[in-house]
Design an enzyme around this catalytic site. Structure first.
Site, short mmCIF file in Angstrom:
data_model
loop_
_atom_site.label_atom_id
_atom_site.label_comp_id
_atom_site.label_asym_id
_atom_site.label_seq_id
_atom_site.Cartn_x
_atom_site.Cartn_y
_atom_site.Cartn_z
N HIS A 105 0.67 -1.12 0.11
CA HIS A 105 -0.02 -0.06 0.08
C HIS A 105 0.81 1.22 -0.20
CE1 HIS A 105 -2.94 -2.79 1.29
NE2 HIS A 105 -3.82 -2.32 0.90
N HIS A 136 -2.59 -5.71 -6.17
CA HIS A 136 -2.76 -6.94 -5.34
C HIS A 136 -4.47 -7.34 -5.23
CE1 HIS A 136 -3.19 -3.45 -2.54
NE2 HIS A 136 -4.29 -4.13 -1.96
N CYS A 179 -14.52 -5.09 3.51
CA CYS A 179 -13.69 -5.24 2.57
C CYS A 179 -12.21 -5.60 3.14
CB CYS A 179 -13.35 -3.88 1.84
SG CYS A 179 -12.91 -2.55 2.82
N HIS A 195 -8.53 -8.41 2.20
CA HIS A 195 -7.43 -8.90 1.12
C HIS A 195 -7.45 -10.56 1.54
CE1 HIS A 195 -6.23 -4.74 2.01
NE2 HIS A 195 -6.00 -4.88 0.77
N GLU A 233 -14.96 -8.99 11.26
CA GLU A 233 -15.28 -7.85 11.70
C GLU A 233 -16.72 -7.54 12.14
OE1 GLU A 233 -14.48 -5.25 8.54
OE2 GLU A 233 -12.28 -5.99 8.03
N TYR A 286 -8.87 -0.72 -9.60
CA TYR A 286 -8.63 0.63 -9.40
C TYR A 286 -7.56 1.12 -8.67
CZ TYR A 286 -10.49 -1.06 -4.85
OH TYR A 286 -10.74 -1.63 -3.72
N GLU A 325 -4.70 2.44 -2.53
CA GLU A 325 -5.10 1.37 -2.85
C GLU A 325 -5.05 1.06 -4.37
OE1 GLU A 325 -6.35 -0.81 -0.93
OE2 GLU A 325 -6.88 0.08 0.85
N GLU A 340 -5.76 -1.96 -6.59
CA GLU A 340 -6.38 -3.04 -6.15
C GLU A 340 -7.03 -4.06 -7.49
OE1 GLU A 340 -6.97 -3.13 -1.49
OE2 GLU A 340 -8.70 -2.53 -2.49
N TRP A 387 -12.55 4.29 -1.94
CA TRP A 387 -12.85 3.31 -2.89
C TRP A 387 -14.46 2.98 -2.86
CZ3 TRP A 387 -10.04 2.52 1.48
CH2 TRP A 387 -10.60 1.80 2.43
#
Length: 197
Positions: free
Chosen positions: A41, A48, A83, A85, A103, A119, A130, A132, A175
């Site tokens: 990042h 990624h 959101c 990874h 979460e 994006y 970001e 991604e 995002w």
């Protein structure tokens, strides 16, 4: 920088701490390597794999979360349901289900793929980027939420009209609109035309 579950190392099977690794991908989403999470990042960012989840209640309202103030990236802003990874080798679907439970303390009663979006969004506040290849998922949240306070500061179910008003007032993640707009066809299919998405 505060240490949070997102920036902390995680324990391996032998009890030693390991850095959190992400899958680096090419423009087609093909895995080409790995990188440590924070390094991926750092500007200009390394492309990624990521995922974004949009969960709805039975009235067609979207579950938003305000990111906890201790988050290393975009703290205190509103964003989509969840959101994150995938770990290297973990499927985006499995990662989306795992992180939604970690979460928000809820397992989606339905979770469906909703395409991908690529994006590049810098975060002016942190200087992080970001970059991604994001796998999108839509689904239903029908159980009581039990948010992890280290991850989630607040939650809200909103209609399409309420979201428009909230988004105008801000703040939202950089995002958010990109992933929401990319997921809209699947969201409309899930919620029906009367929900207004």
């Amino acid at each position: 920088m505060p240490t949070t579950p997102a920036t902390a190392t995680h324990s391996s099977s032998n009890g030693t701490a390991e850095p959190i690794m992400l899958e680096l991908v090419d423009e087609n989403g093909t895995t080409i390597g790995t990188a440590e999470k924070l390094a991926a990042h750092q500007a200009p960012g390394q492309l990624h794999r990521a995922f974004s989840v949009f969960l709805f209640d039975e009235q067609g309202r979207l579950l938003l979360q305000r990111r906890a103030l201790g988050k290393y990236h975009s703290p205190g802003v509103w964003s989509n349901t969840c959101c994150g990874h995938p770990y290297p080798g973990e499927s985006p679907f499995a990662a989306a289900a795992r992180r939604t439970y970690e979460e928000l303390g809820v397992s989606p009663s339905l979770l469906a793929e909703a395409g991908t979006v690529r994006y590049n969004h810098p975060d002016p506040a942190s200087g992080l980027v970001e970059q991604e290849f994001n796998h999108l998922f839509v689904g239903m949240a029908q159980a009581a939420l039990k948010p992890d306070p280290e991850e989630v500061g607040e939650t809200a179910f909103v209609t399409a009209a309420e979201l428009e008003k909230r988004h105008a007032e801000g703040p939202f993640s950089a995002w958010f609109m990109t992933v929401l707009d990319a997921a809209r066809p699947a969201i409309r299919e899930l919620t029906g035309p009367s929900a207004g998405w």
